[in-house]
Design a protein around this motif. Structure first.
Motif, PDB file in Angstrom:
ATOM      1  N   ARG A 142       0.881  -1.590  -0.096  1.00  0.00           N
ATOM      2  CA  ARG A 142       0.203   0.136   0.627  1.00  0.00           C
ATOM      3  C   ARG A 142       0.866   1.817   0.066  1.00  0.00           C
ATOM      4  O   ARG A 142       0.401   2.188   0.440  1.00  0.00           O
ATOM      5  CB  ARG A 142      -0.689  -0.315   1.422  1.00  0.00           C
TER       6      ARG A 142
ATOM      7  N   GLU B 264      -1.457   3.991 -13.014  1.00  0.00           N
ATOM      8  CA  GLU B 264      -2.146   2.488 -12.694  1.00  0.00           C
ATOM      9  C   GLU B 264      -2.611   2.494 -11.082  1.00  0.00           C
ATOM     10  O   GLU B 264      -3.617   1.687 -10.929  1.00  0.00           O
ATOM     11  CB  GLU B 264      -1.275   1.109 -13.048  1.00  0.00           C
ATOM     12  N   PHE B 265      -2.258   3.456 -10.293  1.00  0.00           N
ATOM     13  CA  PHE B 265      -2.180   2.959  -9.111  1.00  0.00           C
ATOM     14  C   PHE B 265      -2.234   4.099  -8.019  1.00  0.00           C
ATOM     15  O   PHE B 265      -1.756   4.497  -7.749  1.00  0.00           O
ATOM     16  CB  PHE B 265      -1.206   1.353  -8.366  1.00  0.00           C
TER      17      PHE B 265
ATOM     18  N   ASP C 148      -4.654   5.331  -5.822  1.00  0.00           N
ATOM     19  CA  ASP C 148      -4.021   4.797  -3.891  1.00  0.00           C
ATOM     20  C   ASP C 148      -3.229   4.527  -3.819  1.00  0.00           C
ATOM     21  O   ASP C 148      -3.367   3.655  -2.731  1.00  0.00           O
ATOM     22  CB  ASP C 148      -5.991   3.924  -4.023  1.00  0.00           C
TER      23      ASP C 148
ATOM     24  N   PHE D  60      -0.035   0.790  -3.852  1.00  0.00           N
ATOM     25  CA  PHE D  60       0.569  -0.257  -4.299  1.00  0.00           C
ATOM     26  C   PHE D  60      -1.043  -1.513  -4.019  1.00  0.00           C
ATOM     27  O   PHE D  60      -0.555  -2.182  -2.936  1.00  0.00           O
ATOM     28  CB  PHE D  60       1.377  -0.924  -4.693  1.00  0.00           C
ATOM     29  N   ASP D  61      -2.368  -1.669  -3.730  1.00  0.00           N
ATOM     30  CA  ASP D  61      -2.911  -1.906  -2.936  1.00  0.00           C
ATOM     31  C   ASP D  61      -3.653  -3.092  -3.700  1.00  0.00           C
ATOM     32  O   ASP D  61      -4.660  -3.134  -2.764  1.00  0.00           O
ATOM     33  CB  ASP D  61      -4.091  -1.383  -3.022  1.00  0.00           C
ATOM     34  N   CYS D  62      -3.005  -3.992  -4.379  1.00  0.00           N
ATOM     35  CA  CYS D  62      -4.022  -4.933  -4.781  1.00  0.00           C
ATOM     36  C   CYS D  62      -3.712  -6.370  -4.070  1.00  0.00           C
ATOM     37  O   CYS D  62      -3.044  -6.781  -3.261  1.00  0.00           O
ATOM     38  CB  CYS D  62      -3.336  -5.104  -6.597  1.00  0.00           C
ATOM     39  N   GLU D  63      -4.377  -6.851  -4.394  1.00  0.00           N
ATOM     40  CA  GLU D  63      -4.114  -8.757  -3.652  1.00  0.00           C
ATOM     41  C   GLU D  63      -2.879  -9.305  -3.553  1.00  0.00           C
ATOM     42  O   GLU D  63      -2.523  -9.591  -4.515  1.00  0.00           O
ATOM     43  CB  GLU D  63      -5.560  -9.454  -3.767  1.00  0.00           C
TER      44      GLU D  63
ATOM     45  N   CYS E  21       0.246  -7.585  -3.454  1.00  0.00           N
ATOM     46  CA  CYS E  21       1.039  -7.474  -3.630  1.00  0.00           C
ATOM     47  C   CYS E  21       2.956  -6.459  -3.188  1.00  0.00           C
ATOM     48  O   CYS E  21       1.406  -5.996  -2.259  1.00  0.00           O
ATOM     49  CB  CYS E  21       0.281  -5.665  -4.353  1.00  0.00           C
TER      50      CYS E  21
ATOM     51  N   TRP F 146       5.439  -7.509 -11.396  1.00  0.00           N
ATOM     52  CA  TRP F 146       3.865  -6.934 -12.381  1.00  0.00           C
ATOM     53  C   TRP F 146       3.945  -5.931 -13.327  1.00  0.00           C
ATOM     54  O   TRP F 146       3.691  -6.731 -14.746  1.00  0.00           O
ATOM     55  CB  TRP F 146       3.486  -6.505 -11.138  1.00  0.00           C
TER      56      TRP F 146
END
Length: 483
Positions: free
Chosen positions: A219, A231-232, A234, A236-239, A241, A249
């Motif tokens: 995050r 791309e992010f 907010d 780096f908050d992907c599952e 990640c 990535w």
């Protein structure tokens, strides 16, 4: 009997005058070769082709004068020495110059042997002259050719390791170099980096601060305006990640990084800049398998082992422990000292990695580097890929030598100060700014007096400290004292 003429000398008897003449010719032949050793061309000038002798002596005196002037320039302006050893053009000229000098000097030795008229010598003297000439010729030419070989190896390693881009100016008086460690190998950037550290180096003094970013940081923001920030937005908050997954990535989506040969590195740099709020000048990818070869090339490294460190994993045939104490570790042991997590944690490992960096910086002297020159050059070309251009190698060599005489500071974005699952970016920036200011001697008094850390007596995973209280080497004014 009276009146009997003296007997004629026997066929195998040499008159004293002939023996003296033979010795003179032998000494003359040896002297001509020794003259060639001390002053190339002097034998030809005295007893041979004077034109050849004059040319050879002019070349020799020119080389001696050039060497003296170069030495004087190095003593007056040490940076000149770093430019000499980092210029691929100069190195190429030196390499071929040594080859030409070896061939020319060997030819002068052969000509000096010819001038000595070996066919007029006795058989024993003839063999001796051939032996002396052969030893001198092979010794001198061999040494020069070996020097040419080492110069070529070193030049090839520079070309292989360093980039060909443009130099980047220091940011706020510091060079910030992102160091990535992993098993990717030179030229292979798709794998997750095992460690991520920013070396922030004062552009004048070489005073260095190591800023370590944990691989499980989540995050976090990317550099404003970058592809990854779009791309992010907010963070780096992907599952699943984490920071060490940014490279993979990005590598899987090359269309976002058109024209880039290293999308994984580019994306990771965007993350590092977003997290630290530092402008990264250059990056270097260190292959940890090549690192093992480098440590062996310099004869090992001495480290203080605080606790038993496993070498390998329990199911591996070579599994064993490095016992506590002040130990001289070889490449394999140093690699596992820096990487071991069995019975430990990521943050203890990060502390040990800094101790290895500090030991390598202060223990690998120029004398050690010269003795193991070829092995180090070959290990380095297999170990490192970097964006530092060849034109900047001299500058960083100068800074590295300056850094050897100074303490190294560290700051790490790890618990208990930083929650790696949801980091406070403002706190991170404040930590880094404070560490850099202290290193530069410009630290302003903090608004609130920080709690003085109690000297830790605990050791966890081979590092002073614990996960709860933090590891000493992860945040230290003097890394050497914390190791």
């Amino acid at each position: 009997m009276p009146g009997t003429p003296p007997a004629a000398p026997g066929p195998y008897r040499r008159r004293p005058a002939d023996e003296r003449a033979a010795r003179v010719r032998f000494r003359r032949a040896v002297a001509l070769m020794l003259m060639t050793l001390v002053l190339p061309g002097s034998a030809q000038l005295v007893a041979g082709n004077r034109d050849v002798g004059r040319i050879a002596m002019r070349v020799w005196f020119g080389l001696v004068l050039g060497a003296v002037l170069t030495l004087a320039a190095v003593l007056i302006w040490p940076v000149f020495a770093f430019w000499l050893v980092s210029s691929t053009t100069v190195l190429a000229l030196v390499r071929f110059g040594l080859i030409a000098l070896a061939l020319g000097w060997a030819a002068l030795f052969v000509d000096a042997w010819r001038i000595g008229q070996p066919l007029t010598l006795s058989f024993a003297h003839r063999r001796a002259v051939v032996g002396v000439n052969g030893v001198l010729c092979l010794s001198v030419a061999g040494a020069l050719l070996f020097g040419s070989h080492l110069t070529g190896v070193y030049r090839d390693s520079l070309v292989t390791v360093f980039g060909d881009g443009e130099a980047v100016a220091a940011a706020d008086g510091r060079y910030n170099v992102a160091l990535f460690g992993g098993d990717a190998g030179a030229g292979r950037f798709g794998l997750r980096p095992d460690s991520i550290t920013v070396a922030s180096i004062d552009a004048e003094s070489g005073r260095t601060v190591l800023i370590s970013l944990p691989r499980n940081l989540a995050r976090f923001p990317f550099r404003e305006g970058s592809v990854m920030a779009r791309e992010f937005p907010d963070g780096f908050d992907c599952e699943g990640c984490y920071l060490n997954g940014v490279s993979t990535w990005a590598t899987d989506r090359p269309e976002l990084f058109r024209g880039s040969e290293t999308p994984g590195i580019d994306a990771t740099l965007m993350a590092v800049e977003g997290i630290t709020d530092l402008d990264i000048n250059y990056w270097a990818m260190v292959d940890l398998r090549g690192f093992r070869q480098l440590v062996d090339a310099v004869g090992g490294v001495t480290l203080t082992v605080r606790d038993r460190i496993p070498v390998g994993l329990p199911h591996e045939s070579y599994f064993r422990y490095i016992e506590p104490g002040r130990q001289q570790l070889d490449g394999l042991e140093t690699l596992w000292f820096a990487r071991a997590r069995y019975g430990s944690d990521d943050y203890s490992r990060m502390a040990r990695q800094k101790c290895v960096m500090n030991a390598m910086l202060h223990q690998v002297s120029p004398q050690v580097a010269l003795r193991n020159f070829e092995r180090i050059a070959r290990a380095g070309s297999q170990m490192v890929s970097t964006s530092i251009p060849t034109s900047e190698v001299g500058r960083f060599l100068d800074l590295a030598l300056k850094a050897k005489s100074q303490r190294v500071s560290t700051v790490s974005l790890v618990p208990p100060r930083i929650n790696t699952g949801d980091p406070d970016v403002a706190e991170i920036h404040a930590m880094i700014d404070q560490a850099l200011d202290r290193a530069s001697g410009e630290a302003a008094p903090p608004e609130k007096k920080p709690r003085k850390r109690r000297a830790s007596t605990s050791t966890t995973g081979g590092s002073i400290g614990s996960l709860a209280e933090g590891y000493a080497a992860n945040e230290a004014e003097d890394l050497g004292a914390a190791c």
